[in-house]
Design an enzyme around this catalytic site. Structure first.
Site, PDB file in Angstrom:
ATOM      1  N   CYS A  79       0.827  -1.223   0.000  1.00  0.00           N
ATOM      2  CA  CYS A  79       0.000   0.000   0.000  1.00  0.00           C
ATOM      3  C   CYS A  79       0.854   1.263   0.000  1.00  0.00           C
ATOM      4  O   CYS A  79       1.419   1.611  -1.019  1.00  0.00           O
ATOM      5  CB  CYS A  79      -1.012  -0.030   1.138  1.00  0.00           C
ATOM      6  SG  CYS A  79      -2.375  -1.142   0.757  1.00  0.00           S
ATOM      7  N   HIS A 167      -3.668  -5.413   1.096  1.00  0.00           N
ATOM      8  CA  HIS A 167      -3.060  -5.932   2.329  1.00  0.00           C
ATOM      9  C   HIS A 167      -3.116  -7.463   2.347  1.00  0.00           C
ATOM     10  O   HIS A 167      -4.159  -8.046   2.650  1.00  0.00           O
ATOM     11  CB  HIS A 167      -3.784  -5.367   3.558  1.00  0.00           C
ATOM     12  CG  HIS A 167      -3.482  -3.930   3.822  1.00  0.00           C
ATOM     13  ND1 HIS A 167      -2.383  -3.517   4.522  1.00  0.00           N
ATOM     14  CD2 HIS A 167      -4.136  -2.804   3.433  1.00  0.00           C
ATOM     15  CE1 HIS A 167      -2.364  -2.196   4.573  1.00  0.00           C
ATOM     16  NE2 HIS A 167      -3.417  -1.743   3.924  1.00  0.00           N
ATOM     17  N   GLU A 169      -1.776  -9.358   4.490  1.00  0.00           N
ATOM     18  CA  GLU A 169      -1.665  -9.857   5.858  1.00  0.00           C
ATOM     19  C   GLU A 169      -3.009 -10.057   6.551  1.00  0.00           C
ATOM     20  O   GLU A 169      -3.086 -10.750   7.572  1.00  0.00           O
ATOM     21  CB  GLU A 169      -0.772  -8.930   6.700  1.00  0.00           C
ATOM     22  CG  GLU A 169      -1.330  -7.550   6.991  1.00  0.00           C
ATOM     23  CD  GLU A 169      -1.091  -6.525   5.896  1.00  0.00           C
ATOM     24  OE1 GLU A 169      -1.228  -5.326   6.180  1.00  0.00           O
ATOM     25  OE2 GLU A 169      -0.760  -6.923   4.749  1.00  0.00           O
ATOM     26  N   SER A 221       3.157 -14.720  37.685  1.00  0.00           N
ATOM     27  CA  SER A 221       1.800 -14.197  37.802  1.00  0.00           C
ATOM     28  C   SER A 221       0.760 -15.295  37.650  1.00  0.00           C
ATOM     29  O   SER A 221      -0.415 -15.077  37.908  1.00  0.00           O
ATOM     30  CB  SER A 221       1.561 -13.137  36.722  1.00  0.00           C
ATOM     31  OG  SER A 221       1.533 -13.751  35.445  1.00  0.00           O
ATOM     32  N   VAL A 224       0.536 -16.887  31.078  1.00  0.00           N
ATOM     33  CA  VAL A 224       1.314 -17.583  30.053  1.00  0.00           C
ATOM     34  C   VAL A 224       2.737 -17.038  29.952  1.00  0.00           C
ATOM     35  O   VAL A 224       3.715 -17.800  29.965  1.00  0.00           O
ATOM     36  CB  VAL A 224       0.618 -17.463  28.673  1.00  0.00           C
ATOM     37  CG1 VAL A 224       1.460 -18.115  27.583  1.00  0.00           C
ATOM     38  CG2 VAL A 224      -0.765 -18.088  28.715  1.00  0.00           C
ATOM     39  N   ASP A 225       2.880 -15.704  29.871  1.00  0.00           N
ATOM     40  CA  ASP A 225       4.195 -15.119  29.600  1.00  0.00           C
ATOM     41  C   ASP A 225       5.215 -15.427  30.699  1.00  0.00           C
ATOM     42  O   ASP A 225       6.324 -15.886  30.409  1.00  0.00           O
ATOM     43  CB  ASP A 225       4.072 -13.597  29.418  1.00  0.00           C
ATOM     44  CG  ASP A 225       3.145 -13.217  28.271  1.00  0.00           C
ATOM     45  OD1 ASP A 225       2.914 -14.076  27.402  1.00  0.00           O
ATOM     46  OD2 ASP A 225       2.650 -12.080  28.254  1.00  0.00           O
ATOM     47  N   SER A 226       4.845 -15.165  31.943  1.00  0.00           N
ATOM     48  CA  SER A 226       5.810 -15.394  33.026  1.00  0.00           C
ATOM     49  C   SER A 226       6.102 -16.880  33.192  1.00  0.00           C
ATOM     50  O   SER A 226       7.219 -17.270  33.525  1.00  0.00           O
ATOM     51  CB  SER A 226       5.312 -14.787  34.341  1.00  0.00           C
ATOM     52  OG  SER A 226       4.157 -15.450  34.821  1.00  0.00           O
ATOM     53  N   SER A 227       5.104 -17.735  32.925  1.00  0.00           N
ATOM     54  CA  SER A 227       5.308 -19.179  33.059  1.00  0.00           C
ATOM     55  C   SER A 227       6.295 -19.703  32.023  1.00  0.00           C
ATOM     56  O   SER A 227       7.198 -20.498  32.333  1.00  0.00           O
ATOM     57  CB  SER A 227       3.978 -19.922  32.922  1.00  0.00           C
ATOM     58  OG  SER A 227       3.063 -19.496  33.907  1.00  0.00           O
TER      59      SER A 227
END
Length: 509
Positions: A79, A167, A169, A221, A224-227
């Site tokens: 674009c 686009h 995507e 916490s 998901v992220d911290s685990s």
């Protein structure tokens, strides 16, 4: 050296989506602001120019010198990127006679061109631009058109440079992923070897070298992220990782005990800290949402810092920061003034004087889950809905008391458990309950009641940037409402939030 694609961001709302699609094709990529484009290195296999809310006809539109890439690696303009390439090389870009937003069809294209390999006749593409390329430069040629857009895609003669005015995507472009694959594989010769398992192996090796025998502290916490960050570091340094899980009194019902048990099962070195009373004291009488957040953040830092100092010779603070947390939101008028602060333990690095390690900082949320799966983390953790850092404090409108928390925990527990029992939990991106600061008249038996109102919220989303309310079955909503009113003392009315983001937000505060 691992190969990568560079995405130069001109401020498009879709830039992160381009990166996600590239990574889904097992090719590593990074996003850079247009004003901070990296120099060409041997690992860069190609460059993608994003769209933009600006017009190339504006005097103050984003500008970039592409000479360090042109003719050296393949280049794809999307674009704005396509229009910029055309105009900068002597073409003409003008306002569209018909606004080009929404679905269109590729009515004709060069089937032999590598960018168009495997694309179907009349393939749907998504347009989103107010300008259009009226005339191409002399050495440019059209390779695809729609009924209303002659230059839907072009190539530069004798050069691996391309532009598309749609686009690829977005999911509305039905074969957009195929086009991106053509660019990455057929044109850039990417090996598609960036997989979760490769990331895990490379990250563990890097962490071993980076951390050595040093001690690392990490605030878990339950999310998901911290685990996933914890398990990556655990695989690298074992018992030298010290995890701290703080009960701030604002977690879901029984969450502190259940999460602690699951972490012990994973072999992590975890200490649970019951700090409920400290948080309730800090929050007493505070109703303003931002003031609540600040009080919770300040108290968390105090508790976490105290616990971390009890561990001798800690050198590093680990954080579950992910890529969207650190990507700068590009200002098309120039560099943005600020980068989004880390969402999980902001303020800790400065206070604790520790070095920071962030093993997930190059991953999107879906990539984190795939890495977690490669690490064989329990699906109960990987499939958990996102939960706000301040917890139930921002789902209790008004001041916080232990009594209100207990009511909301019961309501939330009924809602979440019934979603799981009816097989709806995994269809929902995020769900929760909100305790409203109003009371409502009701009738129970022969008596009138004057009790609390709760709102249920369930949304579908990919990354939380936009979200639509979930069309949960009426019989489910009826059953969950009855269950809450019958079982939770103090609640006599349940409502369901049917607003989407935007214009609303997912959380109420």
């Amino acid at each position: 050296m691992a190969e990568q694609i560079i995405i130069l961001d001109f401020g498009s709302q879709y830039t992160q989506l381009i990166a996600r699609r590239v990574r889904e094709l097992n090719v590593y990529c990074e996003i850079f602001p247009f004003y901070d484009a990296p120099d060409l290195t041997p690992d860069i296999k190609g460059v993608i120019l994003s769209g933009s809310p600006c017009s190339v006809r504006d005097e103050e539109c984003p500008q970039i010198d592409l000479s360090k890439y042109r003719g050296k690696v393949p280049l794809l303009g999307v674009c704005y990127g396509a229009q910029y390439l055309a105009q900068k090389n002597g073409g003409e870009v003008a306002p569209s006679e018909i606004r080009e937003y929404g679905r269109a069809k590729l009515s004709s294209f060069n089937e032999q061109h590598p960018l168009m390999k495997g694309i179907s006749h009349n393939s749907h593409v998504w347009m989103s631009h107010g300008d259009t390329i009226k005339k191409l430069p002399e050495n440019f040629e059209v390779i695809a058109s729609t009924p209303s857009v002659e230059v839907a895609a072009f190539t530069v003669t004798d050069e691996y440079t391309y532009g598309i005015q749609f686009h690829p995507e977005v999911t509305h472009s039905t074969e957009g992923k195929q086009l991106l694959k053509n660019f990455l594989v057929e044109i850039c010769n990417c090996a598609q070897d960036w997989t979760p398992s490769v990331f895990v192996d490379a990250s563990i090796a890097e962490l071993k070298e980076q951390l050595g025998n040093d001690k690392v502290v990490l605030g878990l916490s339950g999310g998901v992220d911290s685990s996933v960050a914890a398990m990556l570091i655990h695989h690298a340094i074992g018992k030298n990782l010290y995890c701290i899980f703080v009960d701030n009194g604002l977690l879901r019902k029984n969450e502190f005990e259940e999460v602690l048990a699951s972490y012990k099962h994973m072999g992590l070195n975890v200490k649970g800290v019951d700090a409920k009373n400290q948080f309730y004291t800090a929050l007493k009488g505070i109703s303003d949402p931002e003031a609540k957040r600040k009080a919770i953040g300040k108290t968390f830092i105090e508790v976490f810092d105290q616990e971390a100092k009890a561990i001798k010779d800690v050198k590093w603070l680990a954080q579950g920061t992910i890529y969207p947390d650190i990507i700068e939101s590009v200002s098309v008028k120039g560099p943005s003034a600020t980068i989004k602060s880390h969402h999980n333990v902001g303020g800790l690095p400065e206070k604790m004087n520790l070095k920071v390690v962030e093993p997930l900082k190059t991953l999107f949320k879906d990539g984190v889950r795939l890495v977690g799966k490669a690490l064989e983390i329990d699906q109960k953790i990987l499939g958990r809905h996102p939960f706000p850092g301040p917890g139930l404090a921002i789902r209790i409108l008004g001041d916080i008391t232990p009594e209100k928390v207990a009511i909301l925990q019961e309501v939330d527990s009924i809602f979440i458990n019934m979603l799981k029992e009816r097989g709806l939990y995994d269809d929902v991106w995020q769900a929760g309950a909100i305790l409203l600061p109003i009371q409502s008249v009701g009738v129970m038996g022969d008596e009138r009641t004057y009790e609390r109102v709760v709102a249920l919220r369930a949304v579908g989303s990919v990354d939380g940037m936009t979200a639509d309310w979930m069309h949960l079955p009426y019989d489910f909503l009826s059953d969950v409402s009855n269950d809450i009113i019958n079982k939770v003392k103090g609640v006599n009315r349940v409502v369901y939030d049917i607003s989407s983001k935007p214009p609303a937000t997912i959380e109420w505060e």
